[in-house]
Design a protein around this motif. Structure first.
Motif: not given
Length: 371
Positions: A291-296, A298-313
């Motif tokens: 899977l591709h885990r897209w993360s942003y 967040n400068p306010e929380t200073e943490q990575w925030q998972v925005m989307d996940e897409m899978t393939y074989k």
């Protein structure tokens, strides 16, 4: 036969080895490294399997032969004439096996988390050059052997079983642990000089500690999920598939940035999709869901925030890796990363980039490549 042995004892090569005995182990280590660099290609190829298995088998045999030299075990035998070369052979096989590991995993685009593991590997293998007893130091000798053995089985077992998981990785560690402990005990009880030189409990404790250490690194994703590797990773403006070819358009980085194809600063048009292309090497017949885990960030929380996940074989066997891509719409400016992970949360690689919708002074140069 006698004439050949006499000729061998008087040979220039033998005299050269005796004269430069201090540096010979390092030269043989480098020789093993270069040999595999020039000849190895992919872990599931028959040639590679034969070479690596031969290296591991001959290393094990040579360690046994070398550790019984001080007991006079080979005195008045044909092996006595080759005792000088035992430590050189050990260095050659150490170099050959470690280079194979580096070759297979240098394919990975993201070494940010696994770089520490490569440094440890190199330091461990070169450490004997700075010790007074060098390769004759049995604690170092068997520590390096176990480290090499673990990585060997971590590659081989998934290829043979055509399956990979955390359980398989741990199985590799257990198999190598059993073989190493057996070899240590066999040498220990066969060699009085070894028995007087080491404390068995200390040596076994070191080996078990390495087992725990490597598994801990694997748990924290500091070791790639062998034998999968991220062969190519690109953040792109557009990707299309024509027949069996992926056409990827992206911003090319400067020529001197050899470790990454795309520019890390991604200029984003409003309403434009952001694509991530990846090719993942896997041995033949090894199938896996990724899977591709897209993360942003967040400068306010200073943490990575998972925005989307897409899978393939993915299906193993292709030289340049199984190809696939995902894309995201409605992105926001800032720092992003796409983690490429297996369905059981093993990290294959990370693609980092910075999205900006501000028009740069100099428009980026786009290139189009076919994969």
């Amino acid at each position: 036969m006698k004439r050949t042995l006499v000729k061998f004892r008087r040979s220039k090569f033998r005299n050269f080895i005796r004269k430069h005995e201090k540096y010979a182990p390092l030269l043989f280590f480098i020789g093993g490294f270069i040999f595999d660099t020039l000849t190895l290609g992919r872990i599931d190829r028959m040639y590679d399997l034969v070479v690596l298995t031969s290296h591991m088998t001959l290393l094990t045999i040579t360690l046994y032969l070398f550790n019984l030299v001080d007991d006079g075990k080979w005195k008045n035998t044909k092996l006595e004439k080759y005792e000088l070369y035992f430590p050189l052979a050990i260095q050659f096989f150490f170099g050959g096996l470690s280079s194979a590991y580096v070759i297979y995993f240098s394919r990975s685009v993201s070494l940010s988390k696994t770089f520490t593991f490569f440094i440890i590997l190199v330091l461990l293998l070169l450490a004997n050059e700075f010790l007074k007893k060098r390769i004759s130091n049995k604690y170092l000798q068997f520590s390096v052997y176990y480290f090499i053995s673990f990585t060997f089985f971590a590659f081989m077992i998934p290829v043979i079983l055509k399956e990979m998981s955390t359980t398989i990785f741990m199985l590799s560690g257990v198999v190598s642990l059993v073989i190493t402990v057996f070899l240590i005990l066999f040498i220990y009880f066969s060699s009085p000089s070894t028995k007087s030189e080491i404390r068995l409990s200390k040596l076994l404790g070191i080996v078990v500690s390495i087992f725990i250490f490597i598994n801990t690194m694997y748990y924290f994703n500091m070791i790639p999920p062998v034998p999968l590797a991220l062969d190519k990773g690109v953040v792109a403006h557009n990707i299309t598939k024509k027949n069996d070819t992926y056409v990827v358009t992206y911003e090319k980085d400067d020529w001197y940035v050899f470790w990454r194809d795309h520019k890390i600063e991604f200029y984003h048009h409003v309403g434009e999709r952001v694509y991530v292309y990846a090719s993942i090497f896997a041995p033949t017949d090894l199938n896996k869901t990724v899977l591709h885990r897209w993360s942003y960030f967040n400068p306010e929380t200073e943490q990575w925030q998972v925005m989307d996940e897409m899978t393939y074989k993915i299906i193993g066997g292709r030289d340049n890796g199984f190809r696939g891509y995902t894309y995201k719409e409605n992105v926001i400016d800032g720092t992003w990363k796409v983690e490429i992970v297996t369905d059981d949360e093993l990290l294959i690689g990370v693609i980092d980039f910075e999205i900006s919708s501000t028009v740069p002074e100099k428009l980026p140069k786009l290139v189009t490549r076919k994969f």
